[in-house]
Design a protein around this motif. Structure first.
Motif, mmCIF file in Angstrom:
data_model
loop_
_atom_site.group_PDB
_atom_site.id
_atom_site.type_symbol
_atom_site.label_atom_id
_atom_site.label_comp_id
_atom_site.label_asym_id
_atom_site.label_seq_id
_atom_site.Cartn_x
_atom_site.Cartn_y
_atom_site.Cartn_z
ATOM 1 N N GLU A 196 110.200 29.303 6.939
ATOM 2 C CA GLU A 196 110.363 29.683 8.338
ATOM 3 C C GLU A 196 109.743 28.678 9.296
ATOM 4 O O GLU A 196 110.065 28.666 10.487
ATOM 5 C CB GLU A 196 109.702 31.059 8.579
ATOM 6 C CG GLU A 196 110.625 32.242 8.366
ATOM 7 C CD GLU A 196 111.455 32.494 9.616
ATOM 8 O OE1 GLU A 196 110.930 33.025 10.600
ATOM 9 O OE2 GLU A 196 112.638 32.126 9.584
ATOM 10 N N SER A 214 112.458 32.184 13.333
ATOM 11 C CA SER A 214 112.690 33.487 13.968
ATOM 12 C C SER A 214 112.331 33.457 15.451
ATOM 13 O O SER A 214 112.943 34.167 16.267
ATOM 14 C CB SER A 214 111.889 34.574 13.256
ATOM 15 O OG SER A 214 110.504 34.275 13.266
ATOM 16 N N GLU A 215 111.339 32.637 15.821
ATOM 17 C CA GLU A 215 110.963 32.527 17.233
ATOM 18 C C GLU A 215 112.034 31.798 18.033
ATOM 19 O O GLU A 215 112.327 32.165 19.182
ATOM 20 C CB GLU A 215 109.614 31.816 17.345
ATOM 21 C CG GLU A 215 108.467 32.628 16.763
ATOM 22 C CD GLU A 215 107.186 31.845 16.575
ATOM 23 O OE1 GLU A 215 106.121 32.474 16.530
ATOM 24 O OE2 GLU A 215 107.244 30.603 16.470
ATOM 25 N N ALA A 249 115.190 31.859 17.273
ATOM 26 C CA ALA A 249 116.295 32.820 17.373
ATOM 27 C C ALA A 249 116.034 33.843 18.470
ATOM 28 O O ALA A 249 116.944 34.213 19.227
ATOM 29 C CB ALA A 249 116.504 33.508 16.029
#
Length: 374
Positions: A92, A356-357, A359
């Motif tokens: 990630e 994820s950040e 996104a």
């Protein structure tokens, strides 16, 4: 290109603050031009670096600005696990100088541009990318001064500094300065024949310490940590050898002020103490290094409500670090902070941002686009 490809390209530009930025600004300009977007490269007075402003939608209608800076701090720390200007992905995590502060935000914005360009925006979305933020927000004032000719007065400015995608309504202002005291050198056995610049600076330094202690007593604003304005001496340098009277001493200091307090005014007692030594034969030079005002967006501001809707969380009252948002507000525009990643990862070896950040930031910008669509 997806957000990872874009971030890879942006990180590869060693766009350290205070250096020419034609390569990164030119790449962004070329990328945006492929989508038929109105773009203006705005050279600063330095002549070798530029701000960039772009508009998606009708420029003559009030809209929203997505604001970020293209520059980064140096990456000279030996603790880097890999080349800092080469994006490295491990699960990630995406490592690289500027991934958090704040090329991750720029990459998320640019990745959403193709989708925004296809929308029929009734309310425009502008991109304002500045230079030299990391050395005192030096570039963005020139961009702000040009806004009246570039677009209608914006409804609000979203500054994408790392905030964990939680909007923030406030931050402290800052002023930094350098004072140089020049005396007269000589042999340490005859102090009566010299002027000891270090001894003179001790008086200014003592004034800084006293002022810092006084500020802890207020005024207070409990939205901040600490809840008071602050002052600190950051760098002191002077002298060559223990047996030489030092003829020069330099002090760098900064003040951080809660909203309603002029940060430059907090340095005034130190300046007055230093300049008083001119009457004793010393030469004293005072040079401002940087300054930006505090940010204080009301809780009931429309922009705060918009960010609550876009992120699903109520904005935080304040953070301790500073941004360009205070300068936008001082110019008469509502401004708020909201961007991916965590400020605690910035300015460190192995700086990283999470996929994820990125996104989450893209989703926020897409939601803004939907709000601005006919």
């Amino acid at each position: 290109m997806d957000v990872f490809d874009i971030l890879d390209r942006l990180v590869a530009f060693p766009s350290v603050a205070g250096k020419p930025n034609g390569d990164i600004a030119g790449w962004i300009e070329a990328y945006l031009s492929g989508y038929g977007i109105q773009i203006a490269l705005l050279p600063g007075p330095e002549g070798d670096r530029s701000n960039l402003f772009a508009t998606i939608g009708p420029a003559g209608v009030p809209g929203y600005i997505l604001s970020g800076h293209m520059d980064v701090v140096p990456a000279n720390e030996p603790q880097w696990s890999s080349a800092p200007f080469t994006l490295r992905r491990e699960g990630e995590r995406l490592y690289g100088r500027g991934s958090t502060d704040m090329k991750g935000f720029l990459a998320a914005v640019l990745a959403v541009v193709p989708a925004l360009a296809k929308l029929r925006l009734a309310t425009p979305i502008h991109l304002a990318f500045s230079y030299d933020e990391e050395v005192g927000c030096r570039g963005v004032p020139h961009l702000i001064a040009r806004l009246p000719e570039l677009c209608a007065k914006p409804l609000g400015v979203i500054v994408g500094e790392p905030s964990g995608m939680r909007a923030v309504r406030g931050h402290k202002g800052k002023a930094a300065a350098r004072v140089i005291v020049k005396g007269r050198s000589g042999h340490s056995s005859r102090p009566d024949l010299g002027l000891n610049a270090v001894h003179a600076m001790a008086g200014a330094l003592s004034a800084a310490v006293s002022e810092a202690e006084r500020l802890t007593r207020g005024p207070l604003d409990t939205a901040f940590e600490p809840p008071y304005s602050s002052l600190q001496a950051g760098v002191v340098a002077g002298g060559q050898s223990v047996n030489i009277i030092p003829d020069t001493c330099t002090l760098d200091l900064e003040a951080r002020a809660i909203p309603g307090v002029d940060p430059a005014s907090l340095l005034a007692p130190v300046r007055a103490k230093a300049e008083a030594y001119a009457t004793e034969g010393f030469q004293v030079e005072w040079t401002p290094i940087s300054a930006y005002p505090a940010l204080s967006l009301p809780q009931d501001a429309a922009l705060a409500g918009l960010l609550r809707d876009l992120t699903g969380e109520a904005p935080l009252a304040a953070v301790s670090y500073g941004t360009e948002a205070g300068l936008y507000q001082a110019a008469g525009f509502d401004a708020i902070i909201c961007g991916p990643s965590d400020i605690d990862r910035a300015h460190k070896p192995d700086e990283y941002i999470l996929a994820s950040e990125l996104a989450a930031c893209q989703r926020m910008i897409e939601a803004l686009g939907a709000r601005c669509t006919i």
